[in-house]
Scaffold this active site. Structure first.
Site, short mmCIF file in Angstrom:
data_model
loop_
_atom_site.label_atom_id
_atom_site.label_comp_id
_atom_site.label_asym_id
_atom_site.label_seq_id
_atom_site.Cartn_x
_atom_site.Cartn_y
_atom_site.Cartn_z
N HIS A 82 0.88 -1.10 -0.13
CA HIS A 82 -0.01 0.01 -0.01
C HIS A 82 0.88 1.38 -0.06
O HIS A 82 1.99 1.02 0.33
CB HIS A 82 -0.82 -0.17 1.11
N GLU A 84 0.83 3.81 1.83
CA GLU A 84 1.37 4.05 3.35
C GLU A 84 2.42 3.40 3.57
O GLU A 84 3.43 3.84 4.01
CB GLU A 84 0.22 4.15 4.45
N CYS A 110 -5.99 1.60 5.34
CA CYS A 110 -6.61 -0.10 5.81
C CYS A 110 -6.18 -0.30 7.34
O CYS A 110 -5.22 0.28 7.73
CB CYS A 110 -6.10 -1.04 4.98
N CYS A 113 -2.22 -0.76 7.54
CA CYS A 113 -1.58 0.65 7.43
C CYS A 113 -1.77 1.41 8.72
O CYS A 113 -0.79 2.05 9.08
CB CYS A 113 -2.05 1.39 6.03
#
Length: 156
Positions: A82, A84, A110, A113
């Protein structure tokens, strides 16, 4: 005489950079960008895509699409990291502390993260879009990480 255009506020500025970073995404389902900031300085950026030296979904196809996995579920069944995560990894790779910083992202983190951002010491998350992850919201609230949705054309 030249007419001066409106100067963006800091939140708008950094979130627009996150949106530009998202364009580097190699994910076939969602483009996400993130910018880690501390004291109005960019520390690292990240977008969602496969790790270095691993084929991107653009070449292999999307396993999650093939398996009809809904958004927000079974994160482990994905080639990509992801945005992040990639931003945090870039900061770590270059020895940059993000403790006490902010992250600007094109979508809500999410749960995976969110947990990483909490432990990295991120104090505020500024987003432009939501993500279907109730647990993420709950964890961030419990950890006292401020989350703001930036409205279009807002200026701090």
């Amino acid at each position: 005489m030249k007419v001066k255009t409106r100067r963006p506020g800091w939140d708008e500025y950094f979130l627009s950079i996150a949106k530009l970073v998202a364009k580097r995404s190699t994910c076939l389902r969602r483009e996400v960008g993130a910018v880690l900031v501390k004291e109005k300085r960019i520390l690292a950026t990240g977008y969602n895509g496969a790790p270095s030296n691993i084929k991107h979904c653009e070449k292999t196809g999307c396993m999650r699409q093939k398996l009809k996995i809904p958004s927000g579920q079974r994160h482990e069944l994905c080639r990509g990291l992801h945005a992040e995560q990639n931003a945090l990894l870039q900061a770590a790779l270059h020895g940059v502390s993000v403790k006490g910083g902010k992250i600007y992202a094109t979508t809500q983190p999410c749960i995976i993260c969110a947990k990483m951002l909490i432990n990295a010491g991120i104090k505020e998350i500024i987003i432009s879009g939501h993500y279907p992850d109730k647990m993420s919201k709950e964890f961030l609230k419990e950890a006292k990480v401020k989350v703001r949705v930036l409205k279009k054309d807002s200026k701090p």
